[in-house]
Design an enzyme around this catalytic site. Structure first.
Site, short mmCIF file in Angstrom:
data_model
loop_
_atom_site.label_atom_id
_atom_site.label_comp_id
_atom_site.label_asym_id
_atom_site.label_seq_id
_atom_site.Cartn_x
_atom_site.Cartn_y
_atom_site.Cartn_z
N CYS A 2 -11.09 -10.16 -15.74
CA CYS A 2 -10.64 -11.44 -16.12
C CYS A 2 -10.14 -11.25 -17.59
CB CYS A 2 -11.93 -12.21 -16.61
SG CYS A 2 -12.96 -12.59 -15.14
N ARG A 27 -3.21 -8.55 -14.90
CA ARG A 27 -4.73 -8.16 -14.30
C ARG A 27 -4.98 -8.93 -13.30
NH1 ARG A 27 -7.73 -5.29 -18.16
NH2 ARG A 27 -9.39 -6.35 -17.25
N TRP A 74 -11.06 -14.11 -12.94
CA TRP A 74 -11.00 -13.65 -11.65
C TRP A 74 -12.36 -13.53 -11.07
CZ3 TRP A 74 -12.20 -9.02 -8.99
CH2 TRP A 74 -11.29 -8.70 -7.90
N ASN A 98 -16.44 -12.05 -19.73
CA ASN A 98 -16.20 -11.16 -18.74
C ASN A 98 -16.95 -10.35 -18.35
OD1 ASN A 98 -13.28 -12.00 -19.17
ND2 ASN A 98 -12.67 -9.95 -19.99
N GLY A 99 -17.23 -10.08 -17.04
CA GLY A 99 -18.30 -9.04 -16.42
C GLY A 99 -19.39 -9.98 -15.58
N GLU A 480 -7.06 10.46 3.49
CA GLU A 480 -6.55 9.67 2.30
C GLU A 480 -5.59 10.51 1.49
OE1 GLU A 480 -6.58 6.83 1.59
OE2 GLU A 480 -6.80 6.62 -0.42
N LYS A 484 -2.06 9.42 0.15
CA LYS A 484 -1.76 9.46 -1.54
C LYS A 484 -0.50 10.08 -1.54
CE LYS A 484 -3.25 6.27 -2.09
NZ LYS A 484 -4.47 5.69 -1.40
N GLU A 487 2.97 8.42 0.09
CA GLU A 487 3.05 7.34 -0.40
C GLU A 487 3.96 7.25 -1.55
OE1 GLU A 487 -1.11 5.32 -0.62
OE2 GLU A 487 0.29 3.60 0.04
N HIS A 503 -6.26 24.19 16.96
CA HIS A 503 -5.54 23.72 18.14
C HIS A 503 -3.99 23.19 18.00
CE1 HIS A 503 -9.44 23.77 19.99
NE2 HIS A 503 -10.16 23.09 18.93
N LYS A 602 2.42 -4.10 -2.08
CA LYS A 602 0.75 -3.99 -2.33
C LYS A 602 0.19 -4.72 -1.10
CE LYS A 602 -2.58 -2.83 -4.61
NZ LYS A 602 -3.08 -1.56 -4.34
O1 M6R Z 1 -5.39 -4.81 1.34
P1 M6R Z 1 -5.73 -3.98 2.36
O2 M6R Z 1 -7.01 -2.92 2.28
O3 M6R Z 1 -6.12 -4.51 3.70
O4 M6R Z 1 -4.42 -2.99 2.65
C1 M6R Z 1 -4.29 -1.92 3.63
C2 M6R Z 1 -3.43 -0.81 3.42
O5 M6R Z 1 -2.00 -1.79 3.49
C3 M6R Z 1 -3.32 -0.14 2.22
O6 M6R Z 1 -4.48 0.58 1.90
C4 M6R Z 1 -2.11 0.81 1.86
O7 M6R Z 1 -2.39 1.66 2.84
C5 M6R Z 1 -2.26 1.35 0.70
N1 M6R Z 1 -0.81 1.31 0.23
C6 M6R Z 1 -2.75 2.80 0.48
O8 M6R Z 1 -2.58 3.42 -0.68
#
Ligand code: M6R
Length: 607
Positions: A2, A27, A74, A98-99, A480, A484, A487, A503, A602
């Site tokens: 918030c 935010r 939020w 906030n919080g 993961e 990262k 991406e 394998h 996003k």
């Molecule tokens: O909002 P969601 O958690 O459903 O999104 C899923 C994926 O699109 C999301 O985690 C995507 O892989 C990210 N860019 C990872 O960093």
């Protein structure tokens, strides 16, 4: 999450408040409001929606005056609505916050027993009642009334309070939620973030934990919660407005990596009961006798969090867990129905594939629990039950703080189910919960030592590809780490279960391939060390993520990142942090668009 802005001076407050709140829009928020004092009382104007909706309302209901408070909310406690929007006014007292007030249930009962009537579902309104009660009892000094009310409240918060009876003063209090005071000439400002007031002043006092600040037009007085005075020199801020939005960090992603200790603490607040060795999931009560298995469905990073969830939940509750990619599961005519608990994990709560999978699960008669970071988003609304992470808005496309808070959600779910299935006994639960509470500080130690990862990134950032290896709960972390890196740096990376290396992927290894091996102390430590030796024997460059105090790893890795120890189930929450930092610094070294990588969105609301 918030946003807070306060003003006391000679100019029209509303414009300053709305302009300040606009600077905090990035935010994320779902409602907004102001309270401005004029002619003996304050007028509250607030509504669900964006600032544009508030501005429209302010045209019809102007709020003139030169003392005021403004807020963007939020939602955490209570859905986004006009009634739940801040400020909350009780008698002469208006409050923005906030919080989270951790003991809100007990406070609500206590206040109701004393005759208080509530007009919202929020925890914030309770604080307005507490201050108002002090004022009604005869406390004329607003700072003293706020101090007395604070003694009743536990949690993480930043409050700003205004009293119609004394419009010359705003009183603010901070505990584990950001707050600053901006100094002007014959006017002063309060904000949750420097950005909000940077166009008005660059002279800033950073309010510290456990402080109350009393602000008038020409005076700012700091004290602690016991009333002991404190003093602090203002700082002159030299950041640009864009830098300030990122709190001085170069990118949102780096800021969000550093926010993780806070967002993990926020996700734990009010949910862990160390006296009963149990956890609470916002009213969600799951009875393991009522389902025979759990199926997680998710995409991307949320899928990786679910894979860690499988490990944690099976270990703690012995309930069988399956994990599937939502985009695959939905088209497989999945075998699912009554007796299955489907858990849909989505940061945004809007991912199209996950949403479609939830529809499929519901149509076939399964119970659906949503784990999301966005209150009232589509997936939690569609599900039968919802439980939220409190990461706050995540701006960087690459998910970081959403992931670690999802892992916290998995641990909480594991304890909840383990206690109810009878598999997790009280002493083990106590130990794990104790370890959970220690995580934020350990995470801070790791993210604060980013310089080592920056140096490693410089040494290996030119590589054409990376391999990430892990076993058990570290396998999803290898996935993961690879995601990262791909991406944001556009370098090809593979995450592999370390035992699978022989394998196939072992063929990739030569002196040009950096291999990041997740090798914390635990039941499969020796096995992973053997896999690491296989990489080393083929001249692969090994970056080991290990446990502090591990003396054996020294001779067999090229780089070693040492992390604090914790319970095996919680190790992924720590081991992912150096991988986030490594990806960030490799991408920064390459100069890619870190916060908005090419081709990515996003929230993926299309198939
Ligand atoms: O909002 P969601 O958690 O459903 O999104 C899923 C994926 O699109 C999301 O985690 C995507 O892989 C990210 N860019 C990872 O960093």
């Amino acid at each position: 999450m918030c946003g807070i802005v306060g003003y006391v001076g000679a100019r029209q407050a509303t414009l300053i408040l709305v302009n300040g709140l606009r600077k905090l829009e990035y935010r994320g928020y779902d409602s907004a409001g102001v309270a401005v004092w004029n002619d003996g009382q304050s007028r509250v104007v607030r509504c669900r929606g964006k600032l544009a909706a508030l501005e429209e309302k302010l045209i019809k209901e102007p709020a003139p005056g030169s003392t005021g408070i403004g807020h963007t909310r939020w939602a955490t406690h209570g859905r986004p609505s006009d009634e739940n929007a801040h400020p909350h006014k009780v008698g002469s007292i208006s409050v923005i916050h906030n919080g989270i007030i951790e003991n809100h249930l007990a406070l609500r009962q206590e206040l109701a027993a004393g005759g208080s009537k509530f007009t919202s579902e929020t925890d914030t309104e309770l604080f307005a009642h507490l201050v108002e009660r002090e004022v009604r009892k005869g406390t004329t000094d607003l700072t003293a009334a706020v101090r007395a009310a604070l003694a009743k409240v536990h949690g993480a918060y930043a409050f700003v309070v205004m009293n119609d009876k004394d419009p010359s003063t705003l009183v603010a209090a901070k505990n584990a939620s950001p707050m600053v005071v901006g100094l002007g000439d014959g006017e002063n400002f309060i904000a949750s973030d420097v950005t909000a007031i940077l166009s008005e002043t660059r002279k800033i006092i950073f309010v510290e934990e456990g402080e109350i600040v009393t602000v008038t037009r020409d005076k700012v007085t700091l004290s602690d919660f016991d009333g002991k005075p404190r003093t602090r020199e203002p700082k002159t801020i030299t950041w640009s407005a864009t830098q300030a939005e990122k709190a001085g960090f170069k990118h949102y992603m780096l800021k969000e990596i550093h926010e993780q200790p806070r967002s993990v603490a926020d996700t734990l607040v009010g949910r862990v009961d160390l006296e009963k060795d149990d956890v609470y999931l916002d009213g969600v009560e799951l009875d393991p006798k009522k389902f025979k298995r759990i199926i997680f469905i998710a995409c991307g990073t949320s899928y990786h969090a679910s894979l860690v969830g499988e490990f944690i939940i099976e270990a703690l509750s012995r309930i069988p867990v399956e994990v599937d990619l939502a985009s695959e599961w939905r088209y497989r005519d999945p075998i699912v129905g009554p007796g299955d608990l489907v858990v849909a994990v989505s940061q945004s709560g809007e991912t199209a594939d996950t949403m479609a999978a939830v529809r499929e699960a519901k149509a076939k008669g399964a119970q659906v629990l949503a784990i999301s970071n966005v209150l009232e988003s589509s997936i939690p609304r569609l599900a039968d039950m919802a439980f939220y992470t409190h990461a706050g808005p995540e701006i960087g496309v690459a998910s970081t703080k959403a992931f670690t808070t999802q892992l916290i959600a998995m641990a909480l779910l594991g304890v909840h189910l383990g206690r109810r299935s009878g598999h997790l006994k009280a002493p083990q639960a106590r130990e794990l919960l104790h370890e959970l509470m220690l995580l934020p500080q350990k995470m801070k130690d790791i993210v604060d030592s980013g310089a080592q990862l920056q140096a490693i990134a410089r040494r290996y950032g030119h590589a054409k590809g990376f391999l990430f290896l892990g076993r058990g709960a570290q396998y999803p972390i290898a996935l993961e780490g690879a995601l990262k890196l791909k991406e944001i740096s556009y370098i090809h990376a593979e995450g592999y279960a370390a035992g699978e290396m022989k394998h196939g992927p072992i063929a990739l290894i030569d002196e040009n391939l950096p291999v990041v091996v997740l090798v914390p102390r635990g039941p499969v430590y020796d096995k992973v060390v053997s896999n690491l030796a296989e990489v080393r024997a083929r001249q692969g460059k090994v970056v080991a993520i290990a446990t502090r105090g591990d003396v054996d790893i020294g001779g067999i890795a090229d780089e070693i990142v040492m992390l604090p120890d914790t319970a095996v189930e919680l190790q992924p929450i720590l081991t992912v942090l150096p991988l986030q930092l490594l990806s960030y610094y490799v991408a920064d070294f390459k100069g890619t668009d870190i916060d908005q990588p090419r081709n990515l969105a996003k929230s993926v609301t299309v198939e």
